[in-house]
Design a protein around this motif. Structure first.
Motif, short mmCIF file in Angstrom:
data_model
loop_
_atom_site.label_atom_id
_atom_site.label_comp_id
_atom_site.label_asym_id
_atom_site.label_seq_id
_atom_site.Cartn_x
_atom_site.Cartn_y
_atom_site.Cartn_z
N PHE A 191 31.83 51.77 41.66
CA PHE A 191 31.77 50.47 42.33
C PHE A 191 31.60 50.70 43.83
CE2 PHE A 191 34.48 50.15 38.59
CZ PHE A 191 33.95 49.05 37.93
N ASP A 192 30.93 49.73 44.46
CA ASP A 192 30.85 49.71 45.93
C ASP A 192 32.16 49.14 46.44
OD1 ASP A 192 30.40 49.02 48.62
OD2 ASP A 192 28.24 48.89 48.26
N TRP A 193 32.92 49.97 47.10
CA TRP A 193 34.27 49.58 47.56
C TRP A 193 34.21 48.35 48.47
CZ3 TRP A 193 39.18 50.30 46.39
CH2 TRP A 193 40.17 50.00 47.34
N ASP A 194 33.21 48.27 49.32
CA ASP A 194 33.13 47.17 50.28
C ASP A 194 32.78 45.84 49.63
OD1 ASP A 194 33.74 48.80 52.47
OD2 ASP A 194 31.66 49.49 52.57
N LYS A 195 32.27 45.86 48.40
CA LYS A 195 31.91 44.62 47.70
C LYS A 195 33.05 44.11 46.82
CE LYS A 195 26.98 45.82 47.40
NZ LYS A 195 25.87 46.12 46.46
N LEU A 196 34.13 44.84 46.77
CA LEU A 196 35.26 44.46 45.91
C LEU A 196 36.21 43.54 46.66
CD1 LEU A 196 36.07 47.93 44.29
CD2 LEU A 196 34.92 45.99 43.20
N GLU A 197 36.75 42.56 45.95
CA GLU A 197 37.77 41.68 46.51
C GLU A 197 39.13 42.26 46.13
OE1 GLU A 197 39.21 36.99 46.32
OE2 GLU A 197 37.20 37.58 45.60
N ASP A 239 39.32 42.33 39.93
CA ASP A 239 39.42 42.31 41.38
C ASP A 239 40.36 41.18 41.80
OD1 ASP A 239 38.03 39.94 41.21
OD2 ASP A 239 36.24 40.66 42.24
N GLY A 240 40.54 41.05 43.10
CA GLY A 240 41.48 40.07 43.62
C GLY A 240 41.10 38.63 43.32
N GLY A 259 36.16 52.41 28.67
CA GLY A 259 35.72 52.94 27.39
C GLY A 259 34.68 52.08 26.70
N LEU A 260 34.41 50.85 27.23
CA LEU A 260 33.46 49.96 26.56
C LEU A 260 32.31 49.53 27.48
CD1 LEU A 260 35.78 47.63 24.41
CD2 LEU A 260 34.39 49.56 23.65
N ARG A 261 32.58 48.64 28.43
CA ARG A 261 31.52 48.09 29.27
C ARG A 261 32.04 47.88 30.68
NH1 ARG A 261 27.62 45.12 26.25
NH2 ARG A 261 26.54 44.79 28.25
N ARG A 262 31.06 47.88 31.64
CA ARG A 262 31.39 47.48 33.00
C ARG A 262 30.60 46.22 33.32
NH1 ARG A 262 29.78 49.49 38.41
NH2 ARG A 262 29.83 47.25 38.64
N SER A 263 31.06 45.54 34.35
CA SER A 263 30.40 44.28 34.72
C SER A 263 29.25 44.55 35.69
CB SER A 263 31.42 43.35 35.37
OG SER A 263 31.69 43.78 36.70
N SER A 264 28.55 43.48 36.03
CA SER A 264 27.45 43.59 37.00
C SER A 264 27.94 43.41 38.44
CB SER A 264 26.40 42.51 36.70
OG SER A 264 26.97 41.21 36.74
N HIS A 265 29.25 43.28 38.66
CA HIS A 265 29.81 43.09 40.00
C HIS A 265 29.93 44.43 40.74
CE1 HIS A 265 30.68 38.97 39.01
NE2 HIS A 265 31.49 39.31 38.02
N ALA A 266 29.76 44.36 42.05
CA ALA A 266 30.02 45.49 42.96
C ALA A 266 29.23 46.74 42.59
CB ALA A 266 31.51 45.79 43.02
N LEU A 267 27.95 46.55 42.26
CA LEU A 267 27.11 47.71 41.95
C LEU A 267 26.80 48.50 43.21
CD1 LEU A 267 24.58 46.10 39.45
CD2 LEU A 267 26.46 47.65 38.90
N THR A 290 25.44 51.42 50.09
CA THR A 290 26.86 51.72 49.84
C THR A 290 27.38 52.78 50.79
OG1 THR A 290 26.67 51.12 47.50
CG2 THR A 290 28.49 52.58 48.11
N ARG A 291 28.53 52.50 51.42
CA ARG A 291 29.14 53.46 52.34
C ARG A 291 30.29 54.24 51.66
NH1 ARG A 291 31.92 51.74 56.17
NH2 ARG A 291 32.37 49.68 55.31
N LEU A 292 31.04 53.52 50.82
CA LEU A 292 32.17 54.17 50.14
C LEU A 292 32.10 53.80 48.66
CD1 LEU A 292 34.75 55.87 50.63
CD2 LEU A 292 36.02 53.70 50.75
N LEU A 293 32.03 54.84 47.82
CA LEU A 293 31.87 54.64 46.38
C LEU A 293 33.22 54.89 45.69
CD1 LEU A 293 29.42 54.09 44.42
CD2 LEU A 293 29.52 56.52 43.89
N LEU A 294 33.62 53.91 44.86
CA LEU A 294 34.85 54.06 44.10
C LEU A 294 34.51 54.54 42.69
CD1 LEU A 294 37.96 53.59 43.84
CD2 LEU A 294 37.40 51.32 42.93
N ARG A 295 35.09 55.66 42.32
CA ARG A 295 34.90 56.21 40.97
C ARG A 295 36.16 55.95 40.16
NH1 ARG A 295 35.62 61.05 37.89
NH2 ARG A 295 33.73 61.64 36.73
#
Length: 508
Positions: A412-418, A465-466, A475-483, A488-493
């Motif tokens: 996830f793009d850390w800066d796009k996360l709430e 997210d907040g 283990g199943l799916r991720r969303s289309s949010h915060a791609l 991207t400056r900081l990537l959350l793994r």
């Protein structure tokens, strides 16, 4: 009333209905006791053997014979007597007879008044079961005080024959036909039965020859009890067809016991290699179960149920068979059945699970993720989620984004996360906007599509997210949010794995 050479009063011997003492061989008691002890290694030199003595002819003969053989065997002998409180006058005579005989032999003796009727009045329960439980508790405590690693019980060959016949009449598995076990671990002591190859006439003849006093329990003459009816009525009738019925039934027990011991050992090997402990329950592969012989399937089910159950009552054949047939069935994809003793069985997409029903109630949890680095364990789900932050480099974003297809890892793009991020279980009505799909989809439907076992669905954590948006179903799916993208400056793994470091995928 006759008296013994110790000055202690002997009790009146009532002639048993079957068999007379004159039919027995008193020498066989000593001979078979030594042979059984040596063949089966029932004791070791230096042992103290605690004899459970009721006051009847069987246990009094065992006490005398063991005491007489003790120097030859290199063991010490102690005795313990329990008064259950059901027959006050008779119980007092039995206790006095036991104490007097132990004093005559110079054997230390511990006695206890258990007062089972008072216990039943206060706590309830089954008369026979509670008497047995309190008796064994006393015997184990007495053995510990005496420093005795073994407790000798006086069940003999006729008891064994009656047990096998009784189980045959009730309907029993091959394990049940093994009858009374020769030895069994109970707490810190081993229960041993040195008389299992010796018949009642031999014991009565032994008591007669050696002047061993004993009390005859009058209730043994009543056919109101099933075992007594077997002994007094069924056995004598069937002996018309087989004059050596007791010996035949004992041979059946010995043969079944040997085969049962072998199958038990194989079952324990399968349990150790194929059954996995998981969140208070036990699981295994349906394919691995189906590959077992039917005899091992049934024994494995019984072993699992006994392992999980908090109550000691055994599982019925019908219950075991219902589980076995359900485990082998291909439809429906998921199936469950509630069992006795508070247990439950599930078959879910080729996975078998046994659990305690009380442990399956989902516990609410909410874990905040305050920073982009660290490991959070979700004990309820048996999982851990690892978060790590990575600074953007010229080719770094593309490298991490390419790994996005791994079901156990999301980026996830850390800066796009709430913020703050939150790990929580599914709630009714939850929906997510999955990557690659226009619109939203129910989380429950994604569980079904991903073949997530129903028993795991209430516990699996969702990453939110907040703002309450669901970002990832580990283990199943991720969303289309915060791609992540080129900006991207900081990537959350984020990575999910079973707690403890196993490599098993969380969604399987």
């Amino acid at each position: 009333m006759a008296s013994t050479d110790s000055g202690q009063p002997d009790c009146t011997r009532r002639e048993p209905l079957r068999p007379p003492a004159s039919a027995g061989d008193p020498d066989r008691v000593h001979r078979e006791l030594l042979r059984m002890g040596a063949d089966e290694r029932l004791w070791e030199p230096g042992d103290t053997v605690l004899v459970a003595v009721s006051g009847g002819p069987d246990s009094m003969a065992l006490l005398h014979a063991l005491h007489a053989a003790a120097p030859q065997l290199g063991v010490s002998v102690a005795a313990a007597h329990a008064d259950h409180g059901f027959r006050p006058q008779a119980s007092a005579r039995e206790a006095e007879t036991v104490r007097g005989f132990c004093a005559r032999l110079g054997v230390p003796c511990e006695t206890a008044e258990l007062d089972v009727p008072a216990h039943l009045a206060e706590h309830g329960g089954n008369k026979q079961a509670e008497a047995r439980r309190l008796r064994y508790r006393f015997l184990l405590e007495a053995a510990e005080r005496a420093g005795a690693p073994r407790i000798a019980l006086a069940h003999h060959a006729d008891d064994q024959a009656e047990t096998v016949l009784m189980r045959l009449l009730r309907g029993s598995s091959s394990a049940g036909l093994s009858g009374i076990p020769l030895r069994r671990q109970e707490g810190k002591a081993e229960l041993i039965r040195p008389l299992l190859r010796i018949h009642k006439p031999d014991l009565l003849a032994y008591c007669e020859r050696h002047g061993v006093p004993y009390e005859e329990d009058a209730s043994n003459r009543s056919a109101d009890y099933t075992r007594n009816a077997i002994r007094l009525e069924a056995m004598p009738y069937l002996e018309k067809f087989n004059g050596r019925l007791a010996e035949s039934l004992c041979r059946t027990a010995e043969s079944a016991s040997a085969e049962s011991d072998y199958l038990d050992a194989r079952t324990k090997e399968v349990f150790a290699s194929s059954v996995v402990s998981e969140r208070g329950g036990l699981t295994m592969s349906g394919a691995a179960f189906a590959a077992l012989h039917v005899a091992l399937q049934r024994r494995l089910i019984k072993l699992i149920l006994d392992y999980l159950a908090l109550e000691m009552a055994p599982s019925s054949f019908d219950e075991v068979e219902r589980i076995r047939v359900g485990a082998l069935s291909g439809t429906p994809a998921s199936w469950r059945v509630d069992l006795s003793r508070g247990l439950r069985f599930r078959r879910e997409y080729g996975r078998l699970a046994w659990t305690r029903r009380a442990d399956e109630e989902p516990l609410p949890y909410a874990v905040e993720i305050p920073e982009p680095d660290g490991v959070w364990t979700i004990a309820e789900a048996g999982l851990e989620i690892r978060f790590s932050a990575h600074r953007h480099t010229r080719d770094g974003t593309a490298r991490f984004a390419a790994s996005d297809a791994d079901a156990r890892t999301a980026f996830f793009d850390w800066d796009k996360l709430e913020l703050p991020l939150l790990l929580r279980p599914r709630r009714s009505g939850d929906r997510m906007r999955p990557l690659g799909l226009n619109g939203t989809k129910k989380v429950q439907d994604m569980f079904v599509d991903g073949k997530l076992p129903p028993s795991r669905r209430p516990f699996l954590p969702l990453l939110c997210d907040g703002g309450g948006r669901i970002l990832w179903i580990p283990g199943l799916r991720r969303s289309s949010h915060a791609l992540a993208d080129e900006g991207t400056r900081l990537l959350l793994r984020a990575e999910v794995r079973p707690a403890g470091g196993s490599s098993e995928p969380a969604g399987e």
